[in-house]
Design an enzyme around this catalytic site. Structure first.
Site, short mmCIF file in Angstrom:
data_model
loop_
_atom_site.label_atom_id
_atom_site.label_comp_id
_atom_site.label_asym_id
_atom_site.label_seq_id
_atom_site.Cartn_x
_atom_site.Cartn_y
_atom_site.Cartn_z
N CYS A 63 0.03 5.42 10.18
CA CYS A 63 1.24 4.67 10.50
C CYS A 63 0.96 3.27 11.02
O CYS A 63 0.16 3.09 11.92
CB CYS A 63 2.05 5.35 11.57
SG CYS A 63 2.02 7.09 11.52
N GLU A 85 0.83 -1.20 0.00
CA GLU A 85 0.00 0.00 0.00
C GLU A 85 0.86 1.25 0.00
O GLU A 85 1.98 1.25 0.49
CB GLU A 85 -0.90 0.02 1.24
CG GLU A 85 -1.92 -1.11 1.19
CD GLU A 85 -2.82 -1.16 2.42
OE1 GLU A 85 -3.97 -1.55 2.27
OE2 GLU A 85 -2.36 -0.80 3.52
N CYS A 98 7.06 -7.29 6.37
CA CYS A 98 8.20 -6.74 7.10
C CYS A 98 8.72 -7.83 8.03
O CYS A 98 7.94 -8.58 8.61
CB CYS A 98 7.78 -5.53 7.92
SG CYS A 98 9.17 -4.69 8.75
N CYS A 140 3.58 8.41 1.15
CA CYS A 140 4.14 7.44 2.07
C CYS A 140 4.24 6.11 1.30
O CYS A 140 3.22 5.59 0.84
CB CYS A 140 3.20 7.33 3.27
SG CYS A 140 3.68 6.08 4.47
N CYS A 153 7.73 -5.87 15.00
CA CYS A 153 7.31 -4.98 16.10
C CYS A 153 5.86 -5.33 16.45
O CYS A 153 4.99 -5.32 15.58
CB CYS A 153 7.44 -3.51 15.69
SG CYS A 153 9.12 -3.06 15.20
N CYS A 156 2.70 -3.09 15.43
CA CYS A 156 2.56 -2.65 14.04
C CYS A 156 1.84 -3.73 13.24
O CYS A 156 2.18 -4.91 13.32
CB CYS A 156 3.95 -2.39 13.45
SG CYS A 156 3.95 -2.09 11.68
N1 SAH Z 1 10.09 0.05 9.38
C1 SAH Z 1 10.23 1.47 9.43
C2 SAH Z 1 9.20 2.24 8.63
C3 SAH Z 1 7.77 1.81 8.68
S1 SAH Z 1 6.63 2.30 9.91
C4 SAH Z 1 10.22 1.95 10.87
O1 SAH Z 1 9.88 1.17 11.73
O2 SAH Z 1 10.60 3.09 11.11
C5 SAH Z 1 6.63 4.03 10.12
C6 SAH Z 1 6.40 4.43 11.57
O3 SAH Z 1 5.10 4.02 12.05
C7 SAH Z 1 7.41 3.80 12.52
O4 SAH Z 1 7.86 4.78 13.43
C8 SAH Z 1 6.57 2.76 13.23
O5 SAH Z 1 7.11 2.39 14.47
C9 SAH Z 1 5.25 3.48 13.34
N2 SAH Z 1 4.13 2.61 13.66
C10 SAH Z 1 3.99 1.29 13.39
N3 SAH Z 1 2.81 0.82 13.86
C11 SAH Z 1 2.19 1.86 14.45
C12 SAH Z 1 0.95 2.01 15.11
N4 SAH Z 1 0.13 0.99 15.23
N5 SAH Z 1 0.63 3.23 15.59
C13 SAH Z 1 1.47 4.27 15.45
N6 SAH Z 1 2.66 4.20 14.82
C14 SAH Z 1 3.03 3.00 14.33
#
Ligand code: SAH
Length: 374
Positions: free
Chosen positions: A366, A111, A131, A124, A135, A138
């Protein structure tokens, strides 16, 4: 902390995957000429194809009238193969936020999100299908890694957004892409080569590339320290965002599992190094999770960790209200706790903002890009 069995961290994509078709956006201007010659086609046509793709934003071969009709299909197949098909577009904010679900050549789904503001337009992009960083808060992290995307597959998300803006499909009149953030699906620094290729294509002057300013590009990472050090040496001043989410190893080991390999101290040192070498302010991303990482004492500790590298303005903290993923036990912080967190960071001289949450209702915010529509 998570009830799910933790996923293993995955740095390399699974073997034996078919590669996406080669496309001019994978190649430098010289390599495009070479590729056409290899195909038995005239090399000078590469410039025309690049102009259609990056400058005129044409995607219909019928509009490429400067190419001889007899050769057009071969030229297009050689350098401009179709890479992805939009399956679905969802809109929010009266059409100024648009999320597109793409199907790649092998069926993988990714996406991208276009966000238009009065003074800028940001895309974005995803850099991997899935991935491998696992985490637990996420959405993308829950499915594991399918594969790395090619440079052209990443670039095409930006070019598609640029086309929509140029054609006036987004409210606000015809416009251009000013910013690109690698904050969609995937860990960009785990797909380093393709991401650097993308940055080069975005910043190469038109018609070889999109002619964007590197300052408008943000690469966001969980903190792959060796890659952060390498990025600092590339000589392209993109903005680096580090997804820290916790100032202490104990909590960060849970929230960002890569921390078990690279500690908070090593990771923040690599971010500071990036700021020192590139003179670009690093952005620290911190998703505020109620009762997990939003305590006042953690704000103080975060400020101290960052301040230990001096207060020459090398760093900025961007707090992200957590976007709860389906089935997740975590939720966003209380506004009062969030305000106190900001106050404490600012009291210690750390510049801080709270990220706006565009596109929440279309799961375009995000960490929500999970392509569950499949
Ligand atoms: N893998 C990279 C980029 C992708 S995510 C990274 O981790 O930086 C972009 C941002 O969104 C990251 O800071 C990630 O931690 C955040 N993110 C992921 N899941 C989220 C959620 N459920 N709520 C808010 N931010 C989130």
């Amino acid at each position: 902390m998570s009830e799910r069995t933790p996923l293993p961290l995955v740095f390399d994509e699974p073997r034996g995957r078919k590669k996406p078709p080669p496309h001019l956006a994978d190649l430098t201007a010289d390599e495009r000429v070479e590729r056409l010659k290899e195909l038995g086609l005239p090399g000078f046509r590469a410039k025309q194809l690049s102009t259609h793709y990056f400058a005129r934003l044409v995607d219909d071969p019928a509009e490429m009238t400067d190419l001889p009709a007899a050769q057009r299909d071969e030229l297009v197949a050689g350098l401009l193969p179709n890479l992805m098909t939009p399956l679905r577009t969802m809109e929010a904010d009266r059409g100024t936020t648009r999320k597109t679900l793409w199907k790649l050549f092998d069926g993988a789904l990714v996406e991208s999100v276009l966000m238009r503001y009065p003074d800028r337009a940001t895309i974005c992009v995803s850099s991997q299908a899935g991935c491998g960083m696992a985490c637990p808060f996420c959405a993308t992290g829950q499915g594991g890694l399918q594969r790395n995307m090619s440079t052209a597959e990443i670039v095409e998300q930006v070019v598609a957004g640029a086309r929509s803006l140029a054609r006036g499909e987004v409210p606000g009149g015809p416009g251009r892409v000013s910013n690109v953030v690698f904050m969609g699906m995937g860990e960009p620094l785990a797909n380093y080569k393709a991401v650097i290729g993308t940055v080069r294509r975005l910043t190469d002057p038109t018609p070889d590339g999109l002619g964007m300013s590197a300052r408008g590009i943000t690469v966001s990472t969980v903190g792959l320290v060796p890659r952060m050090l390498q990025l600092a040496e590339e000589g392209i001043p993109v903005t680096l965002a580090l997804s820290l989410h916790a100032p202490d190893d104990e909590l960060r080991n849970e929230l960002v599992p890569i921390n078990t390999r690279y500690s908070v101290a090593e990771t923040v040192a690599a971010a500071w190094n990036y700021a020192k070498v590139t003179k670009r302010r690093v952005s620290i991303e911190y998703a505020m999770m109620r009762g997990i990482n939003d305590h006042a004492w953690r704000a103080d500790l975060l400020a101290d960790v960052l301040q230990s590298y001096g207060d020459w303005g090398w760093v900025h903290v961007n707090l992200i209200p957590l976007n709860p993923t389906p089935g997740s036990k975590w939720t966003a912080s209380d506004p009062a706790d969030e305000r106190e967190f900001v106050r404490r960071l600012e009291a210690k001289g750390i510049s801080t903002t709270v990220r706006d949450t565009r596109g929440r209702e279309i799961d375009g915010a995000c960490g929500q890009l999970a392509a569950t529509e499949a």
